[in-house]
Write a protein that holds these residues in place. Structure first.
Motif, PDB file in Angstrom:
ATOM      1  N   VAL A  74       8.904  -1.841   9.500  1.00 13.13           N
ATOM      2  CA  VAL A  74       9.156  -2.278  10.194  1.00 13.13           C
ATOM      3  C   VAL A  74       8.674  -0.955  11.582  1.00 13.13           C
ATOM      4  N   VAL A  91       3.821  -4.461  11.451  1.00 14.44           N
ATOM      5  CA  VAL A  91       5.089  -4.795  10.520  1.00 14.44           C
ATOM      6  C   VAL A  91       4.541  -5.262   8.844  1.00 14.44           C
ATOM      7  N   LEU A  92       4.612  -4.505   7.966  1.00 16.45           N
ATOM      8  CA  LEU A  92       4.017  -4.172   6.965  1.00 16.45           C
ATOM      9  C   LEU A  92       4.847  -4.732   5.595  1.00 16.45           C
ATOM     10  N   THR A 103      -0.141  -7.140   6.760  1.00 14.25           N
ATOM     11  CA  THR A 103       0.128  -6.045   7.903  1.00 14.25           C
ATOM     12  C   THR A 103       0.236  -6.597   9.152  1.00 14.25           C
ATOM     13  N   ARG A 104       0.948  -7.179  10.122  1.00 16.66           N
ATOM     14  CA  ARG A 104       1.116  -7.564  11.534  1.00 16.66           C
ATOM     15  C   ARG A 104       0.892  -6.719  12.058  1.00 16.66           C
TER      16      ARG A 104
END
Lengths: 106, 250
Positions: A74, A91-92, A103-104
């Motif tokens: 994060v 976030v990964l 990812t996001r």
């Protein structure tokens, strides 16, 4: 001797066009902080980047690691001091292989 | 009583021995059932079941047998392959202050209410179902943490009962079917992903989360754990809760 005033003008022009960095931008980033989650996400590649690649590109993350071998990393954008958390976050997800899987940005 | 007296694994116990079983109060579970009926409007098409979940990596979740055990009787309960079961109200068991007792030792499993509106696609839950799961779970005393102030989360509020679930951001742990990467609320055009601090028991905000893990009934379910904004009335009961699983495609 004629050249010196020209250089002076150019440098002065740059200073006038560039906004002074805000105190938020000039403060060094803390652990797991990024200036832009979007830019950070563009610096890494799903299916290619390793943990070492990401650490080199973005610095240290907050890591939540699971027994399955998956790891969630994060990064949080630095928020204005009075902003209500949570701010923008990147976030990964690393697969057990150590390769970036997802990812996001929120 | 169960016929089985030998345990296939260390965490199994013969029910007739009953030393240190992972049991729950039948009376409290019936109170949970009564609350379910009272608040059924949150999930009008769903039925109530209870679910057994592992607390340890080596908990054997196969071939579990469950009974309602009172002073004078033991009534077998049918357990589905997904380790869910329904309870019936039995006056004798209430009178004897019976227990609901799987043939496993204490601290090897935890419990949750399972309330699912039929017809939803895989990877989708309904917020009203989760609201009611929390209320029934709190009423029935299903949470099985063993230390106060765990993660600074739920334990101080255990005595609050189902009203705890009506807080805007209660820290009642739900568990998805599989490890999750993201959870998104969807109501009409409105979509909102949960922040990562509401996944994995809040571990991303707690550097000491691993030290406290053995006391949490989420011990082996952390990668499936999430909190919901249950008391946020801007999200209707029909809100879809969509899961992005770690092992799924983006």
């Amino acid at each position: 001797m004629r050249f010196i005033p020209l250089v002076f003008v150019v440098l002065t022009g740059c200073a006038a066009l560039s906004p002074a960095p805000s105190s938020r931008e000039s403060k060094p980033l803390g652990p797991a902080e990024v200036r832009s989650a979007q830019a950070a996400s563009e610096a890494i590649s799903v299916g290619k980047s390793t943990k070492a690649d990401v650490r080199a590109a973005l610095g240290k993350a907050v890591v939540v690691d699971f027994e399955s071998g998956y790891e969630v990393w994060v990064y949080r954008e630095r928020s204005p001091e009075k902003a209500k958390p949570p701010g923008t976050e990147l976030v990964l997800l690393f697969a057990p292989s150590g390769i970036l899987a997802k990812t996001r940005i929120r | 009583m169960f016929a089985q007296t030998k345990s296939p694994r260390d965490d199994a116990v013969a029910v007739d021995a009953m030393r240190n079983p992972v049991d729950k109060s039948y009376r409290r579970m019936v109170e949970g059932m009564e609350l379910f009926e009272k608040r059924h409007r949150l999930a009008p098409d769903a039925a109530l079941r209870f679910k057994l979940l592992p607390r340890h990596r080596d908990t054997d979740m196969r071939d579990i047998q469950v009974e309602i055990v009172g002073e004078s009787s033991a009534i077998p309960i049918a357990l589905a392959p997904d380790n869910t079961f329904a309870l019936e109200r039995r006056a004798a068991a209430l009178k004897e202050n019976a227990s609901v007792r799987p043939n496993r030792k204490a601290k090897t499993m935890t419990w949750r209410a399972e309330i699912r509106t039929p017809g939803l696609p895989a990877g989708v839950r309904r917020l009203g179902d989760l609201r009611l799961e929390c209320e029934v779970g709190m009423q029935a005393g299903l949470i099985s943490n063993y230390r106060p102030m765990l993660f600074g989360l739920l334990d101080p509020f255990l005595r609050e009962g189902p009203e705890y679930c009506r807080r805007t951001e209660p820290r009642y742990l739900f568990f998805a079917e599989r490890p999750i990467f993201g959870v998104t609320l969807v109501a009409g055009e409105r979509r909102e992903a949960l922040p990562v601090e509401r996944l994995y028991g809040g571990a991303s905000r707690d550097p000491r989360w691993k030290e406290e893990l053995p006391y949490c009934d989420c011990e082996v379910l952390m990668d499936r754990a999430y909190f919901m904004p249950l008391g946020d009335s801007s999200w209707p009961d029909d809100t879809r809760v969509e899961f992005d699983y770690m092992d799924g495609k983006s």
